[in-house]
Design a protein around this motif. Structure first.
Motif, PDB file in Angstrom:
ATOM      1  N   ASP A  23       5.524  22.355  21.251  1.00  0.00           N
ATOM      2  CA  ASP A  23       6.377  21.881  22.474  1.00  0.00           C
ATOM      3  C   ASP A  23       7.415  20.912  21.952  1.00  0.00           C
ATOM      4  N   TRP A  24       8.010  21.130  20.723  1.00  0.00           N
ATOM      5  CA  TRP A  24       8.936  20.384  20.312  1.00  0.00           C
ATOM      6  C   TRP A  24      10.419  20.223  21.167  1.00  0.00           C
ATOM      7  N   ALA A  25      10.575  21.547  21.757  1.00  0.00           N
ATOM      8  CA  ALA A  25      11.919  21.494  22.562  1.00  0.00           C
ATOM      9  C   ALA A  25      11.851  20.645  23.738  1.00  0.00           C
ATOM     10  N   GLU A  26      10.802  20.384  24.167  1.00  0.00           N
ATOM     11  CA  GLU A  26      10.791  19.823  25.743  1.00  0.00           C
ATOM     12  C   GLU A  26      11.017  18.070  25.320  1.00  0.00           C
ATOM     13  N   TRP A  47      14.343  39.373  28.926  1.00  0.00           N
ATOM     14  CA  TRP A  47      14.951  38.941  27.667  1.00  0.00           C
ATOM     15  C   TRP A  47      16.391  38.728  27.585  1.00  0.00           C
ATOM     16  N   ARG A  48      17.129  39.670  28.284  1.00  0.00           N
ATOM     17  CA  ARG A  48      18.541  39.151  28.323  1.00  0.00           C
ATOM     18  C   ARG A  48      19.093  37.954  29.021  1.00  0.00           C
ATOM     19  N   ARG A  49      18.251  37.626  30.038  1.00  0.00           N
ATOM     20  CA  ARG A  49      18.521  36.610  30.751  1.00  0.00           C
ATOM     21  C   ARG A  49      18.298  35.259  29.912  1.00  0.00           C
ATOM     22  N   LYS A  50      17.615  35.367  29.178  1.00  0.00           N
ATOM     23  CA  LYS A  50      16.960  34.238  28.173  1.00  0.00           C
ATOM     24  C   LYS A  50      17.828  33.913  27.105  1.00  0.00           C
ATOM     25  N   LEU A  51      18.600  34.979  26.623  1.00  0.00           N
ATOM     26  CA  LEU A  51      19.337  34.904  25.529  1.00  0.00           C
ATOM     27  C   LEU A  51      20.516  33.982  25.455  1.00  0.00           C
ATOM     28  N   ALA A  52      20.290  32.796  24.575  1.00  0.00           N
ATOM     29  CA  ALA A  52      21.136  31.777  24.608  1.00  0.00           C
ATOM     30  C   ALA A  52      22.033  31.814  23.461  1.00  0.00           C
ATOM     31  N   TYR A  53      21.808  32.096  22.206  1.00  0.00           N
ATOM     32  CA  TYR A  53      22.666  32.357  21.202  1.00  0.00           C
ATOM     33  C   TYR A  53      22.581  33.736  20.412  1.00  0.00           C
ATOM     34  N   ARG A  54      23.506  34.050  19.738  1.00  0.00           N
ATOM     35  CA  ARG A  54      23.361  35.332  18.771  1.00  0.00           C
ATOM     36  C   ARG A  54      23.846  34.808  17.516  1.00  0.00           C
ATOM     37  N   PHE A  65      16.321  32.369  22.295  1.00  0.00           N
ATOM     38  CA  PHE A  65      16.225  32.329  23.573  1.00  0.00           C
ATOM     39  C   PHE A  65      15.823  31.028  24.190  1.00  0.00           C
ATOM     40  N   ARG A  66      15.992  30.951  25.280  1.00  0.00           N
ATOM     41  CA  ARG A  66      15.767  29.566  26.101  1.00  0.00           C
ATOM     42  C   ARG A  66      14.798  29.967  26.995  1.00  0.00           C
ATOM     43  N   TRP A  67      13.714  29.324  27.061  1.00  0.00           N
ATOM     44  CA  TRP A  67      12.555  29.627  27.890  1.00  0.00           C
ATOM     45  C   TRP A  67      12.886  29.303  29.467  1.00  0.00           C
ATOM     46  N   ARG A  68      13.386  27.942  29.512  1.00  0.00           N
ATOM     47  CA  ARG A  68      13.758  27.797  30.980  1.00  0.00           C
ATOM     48  C   ARG A  68      15.052  27.015  30.801  1.00  0.00           C
ATOM     49  N   PRO A  69      15.746  27.162  31.924  1.00  0.00           N
ATOM     50  CA  PRO A  69      16.982  26.183  31.967  1.00  0.00           C
ATOM     51  C   PRO A  69      16.990  24.477  31.788  1.00  0.00           C
ATOM     52  N   ASN A  70      17.765  24.154  31.127  1.00  0.00           N
ATOM     53  CA  ASN A  70      17.569  22.645  30.673  1.00  0.00           C
ATOM     54  C   ASN A  70      16.716  22.284  29.784  1.00  0.00           C
ATOM     55  N   VAL A  71      16.486  23.272  28.995  1.00  0.00           N
ATOM     56  CA  VAL A  71      15.311  22.965  27.730  1.00  0.00           C
ATOM     57  C   VAL A  71      16.036  23.715  26.650  1.00  0.00           C
ATOM     58  N   ALA A  72      15.936  22.972  25.605  1.00  0.00           N
ATOM     59  CA  ALA A  72      16.257  23.608  24.174  1.00  0.00           C
ATOM     60  C   ALA A  72      16.028  24.943  23.982  1.00  0.00           C
ATOM     61  N   ALA A  73      16.905  25.937  23.485  1.00  0.00           N
ATOM     62  CA  ALA A  73      16.491  27.004  23.000  1.00  0.00           C
ATOM     63  C   ALA A  73      15.548  27.167  21.748  1.00  0.00           C
ATOM     64  N   LYS A  74      14.350  28.072  21.851  1.00  0.00           N
ATOM     65  CA  LYS A  74      13.469  27.901  20.879  1.00  0.00           C
ATOM     66  C   LYS A  74      12.744  28.804  20.315  1.00  0.00           C
ATOM     67  N   HIS A  75      12.976  30.131  20.659  1.00  0.00           N
ATOM     68  CA  HIS A  75      12.265  31.450  20.549  1.00  0.00           C
ATOM     69  C   HIS A  75      13.410  32.177  19.690  1.00  0.00           C
ATOM     70  N   LEU A  76      12.952  32.774  18.765  1.00  0.00           N
ATOM     71  CA  LEU A  76      13.890  33.729  17.527  1.00  0.00           C
ATOM     72  C   LEU A  76      13.424  35.064  17.625  1.00  0.00           C
ATOM     73  N   ALA A  77      14.116  35.812  17.462  1.00  0.00           N
ATOM     74  CA  ALA A  77      13.903  37.193  17.130  1.00  0.00           C
ATOM     75  C   ALA A  77      14.946  37.959  16.275  1.00  0.00           C
ATOM     76  N   ILE A  78      14.826  38.858  15.949  1.00  0.00           N
ATOM     77  CA  ILE A  78      15.911  39.760  15.147  1.00  0.00           C
ATOM     78  C   ILE A  78      16.121  41.161  15.910  1.00  0.00           C
ATOM     79  N   ALA A  79      17.216  41.526  16.173  1.00  0.00           N
ATOM     80  CA  ALA A  79      17.543  42.842  16.920  1.00  0.00           C
ATOM     81  C   ALA A  79      17.345  43.709  15.968  1.00  0.00           C
ATOM     82  N   THR A  80      16.791  44.928  16.157  1.00  0.00           N
ATOM     83  CA  THR A  80      16.926  46.301  15.567  1.00  0.00           C
ATOM     84  C   THR A  80      17.766  47.131  16.153  1.00  0.00           C
ATOM     85  N   GLY A  81      18.361  47.005  17.209  1.00  0.00           N
ATOM     86  CA  GLY A  81      19.313  47.749  17.734  1.00  0.00           C
ATOM     87  C   GLY A  81      19.993  47.061  19.109  1.00  0.00           C
ATOM     88  N   PRO A  82      20.757  47.673  19.796  1.00  0.00           N
ATOM     89  CA  PRO A  82      21.212  46.916  20.858  1.00  0.00           C
ATOM     90  C   PRO A  82      20.027  46.815  21.954  1.00  0.00           C
TER      91      PRO A  82
END
Length: 139
Positions: free
Chosen positions: A52-55, A124-131, A86-103
């Motif tokens: 729960d570090w990002a909370e 997932w697209r709505r939660k995407l915060a950074y690339r 990805f950011r799970w909820r608004p106003n909380v730090a982005a804390k989930h990572l993935a690697i895209a394999t395509g668009p």
């Protein structure tokens, strides 16, 4: 090269704070494991973190660390090899990572499941915060 390496992690069980292919990893461990396969040693060690570090409201530590070592990509067009944060909820730090394999697909690790390749759904697209892109690596 990035996608091939990320796919070689598929089936690795989820283990919090781990980064050992076929043994266990979390989402950060997946990305750092791919980094090590591409470049060797990590540029910095991940600090200890609880699930729960990002909370705790400490800014954007994951995105800030990514910006120190990866190349931030503008816009919203996802490309193979991108590191997605990805950011799970608004106003909380982005804390989930993935690697895209395509668009429209990505590889990630999450609690209760093994590393898997999944579709990038509208949720997932709505939660995407950074690339970000791995520096000097092509896919």
């Amino acid at each position: 090269m990035i996608v091939t390496e990320a796919r070689s992690w598929i089936g690795t069980p989820y283990r919090h704070r781990a980064s050992l292919k076929h043994v266990g990893c979390d989402c950060l461990g997946l990305v750092t494991g791919v980094w090590e396969a591409l470049y060797g040693e990590l540029p910095e060690e991940a600090p200890p973190y609880a699930p729960d570090w990002a909370e705790a409201g400490r800014g954007e530590p994951l995105a800030e660390a990514a910006a120190r070592h990866l190349i931030q990509r503008p816009g919203s067009e996802i490309a193979a090899g991108d590191v997605l944060i990805f950011r799970w909820r608004p106003n909380v730090a982005a804390k989930h990572l993935a690697i895209a394999t395509g668009p429209a697909t990505m590889i990630h690790a999450h609690d209760g499941a093994s590393v898997a390749e999944v579709g990038i759904s509208p949720m997932w697209r709505r939660k995407l915060a950074y690339r970000f892109a791995f520096p000097g690596a092509a896919d």
